[in-house]
Design a protein around this motif. Sequence first.
Motif, PDB file in Angstrom:
ATOM      1  N   ARG A  58      26.150  40.612  39.001  1.00 53.09           N
ATOM      2  CA  ARG A  58      26.076  38.955  39.245  1.00 53.09           C
ATOM      3  C   ARG A  58      25.871  37.955  37.944  1.00 53.09           C
ATOM      4  NH1 ARG A  58      19.997  38.155  41.360  1.00 53.09           N
ATOM      5  NH2 ARG A  58      19.470  38.769  39.319  1.00 53.09           N
ATOM      6  N   VAL A  61      29.528  37.540  37.473  1.00 57.87           N
ATOM      7  CA  VAL A  61      30.083  36.469  38.365  1.00 57.87           C
ATOM      8  C   VAL A  61      29.819  35.109  38.059  1.00 57.87           C
ATOM      9  CG1 VAL A  61      30.303  36.141  40.701  1.00 57.87           C
ATOM     10  CG2 VAL A  61      30.623  38.347  40.160  1.00 57.87           C
ATOM     11  N   GLU A  62      28.446  34.951  37.777  1.00 57.79           N
ATOM     12  CA  GLU A  62      27.591  33.741  37.614  1.00 57.79           C
ATOM     13  C   GLU A  62      28.564  32.874  36.512  1.00 57.79           C
ATOM     14  OE1 GLU A  62      23.622  34.444  37.782  1.00 57.79           O
ATOM     15  OE2 GLU A  62      23.510  34.399  40.041  1.00 57.79           O
ATOM     16  N   LEU A 156      35.434  35.762  43.514  1.00 54.82           N
ATOM     17  CA  LEU A 156      34.124  35.649  42.688  1.00 54.82           C
ATOM     18  C   LEU A 156      33.247  35.022  43.410  1.00 54.82           C
ATOM     19  CD1 LEU A 156      35.356  35.171  39.000  1.00 54.82           C
ATOM     20  CD2 LEU A 156      34.281  37.261  39.901  1.00 54.82           C
ATOM     21  N   GLU A 157      33.721  33.799  44.116  1.00 59.44           N
ATOM     22  CA  GLU A 157      32.508  33.020  44.945  1.00 59.44           C
ATOM     23  C   GLU A 157      32.145  33.741  46.210  1.00 59.44           C
ATOM     24  OE1 GLU A 157      34.721  29.416  45.526  1.00 59.44           O
ATOM     25  OE2 GLU A 157      34.243  28.862  43.533  1.00 59.44           O
ATOM     26  N   CYS A 159      32.130  36.883  46.464  1.00 64.25           N
ATOM     27  CA  CYS A 159      31.298  38.023  46.000  1.00 64.25           C
ATOM     28  C   CYS A 159      29.807  37.572  45.542  1.00 64.25           C
ATOM     29  CB  CYS A 159      31.928  38.725  44.764  1.00 64.25           C
ATOM     30  SG  CYS A 159      31.444  40.285  44.120  1.00 64.25           S
ATOM     31  N   GLU A 160      29.935  36.333  45.133  1.00 69.12           N
ATOM     32  CA  GLU A 160      28.497  35.865  44.601  1.00 69.12           C
ATOM     33  C   GLU A 160      27.589  35.731  46.123  1.00 69.12           C
ATOM     34  OE1 GLU A 160      26.805  32.272  41.833  1.00 69.12           O
ATOM     35  OE2 GLU A 160      28.556  31.800  43.440  1.00 69.12           O
TER      36      GLU A 160
END
Length: 184
Positions: A58, A61-62, A156-157, A159-160
């Motif tokens: 996380r 990713v962020e 990625l978004e 996944c978030e």
Amino acid sequence: MALQDPAGAGGLLQLLAGAMLGLFGGVGTTALWEGWVRPARDRRNLARLLVAEIRMNRREVEWMIARRGEEPDFLPVNLSLATAVFDARSQDVGALPEELLPEVAELYARFHNLNEVAATLPVLLERYEQAPDGSDRKTYLEAQLHGRGGALFGGLERCEGAIGSVLPRLVRLARFRSEPPPRD
């Protein structure tokens, strides 16, 4: 004629009853341990490991999403989301609650997919940099880089969002007290 216990037979019956109770009591305790306590403990331990790995991912990713917001042409050539716990304990993942299992499996499929997409970027970027300026090849490679970058950041978004859905439930399963506050 009344049956009478020979002398000492009562003690033998008590001894036999005690042995039977010990034997079956041990079986009952073992059955309870193997059928309920141990699987619950194993699920909790697996959840704790997954929570640690997902929290680490996380943060990555962020950071990547924030960096892209600051620098729109940013391409992460070193993205590598952790999957070691999931990969090493994949035979145990099936013990997770059935309402959580598909989401955890999907989240890790996203991690694997993002790692595969990210692994293609350094080679593509190198080819782009080696192509002659103004050539059709450079234009083609630039379009490929933008396409893969868009796919990567879209992934990625998503996944978030999936992390936000899965992580609180895994934290509850792991019996952590609460989610720690995010670090700045």
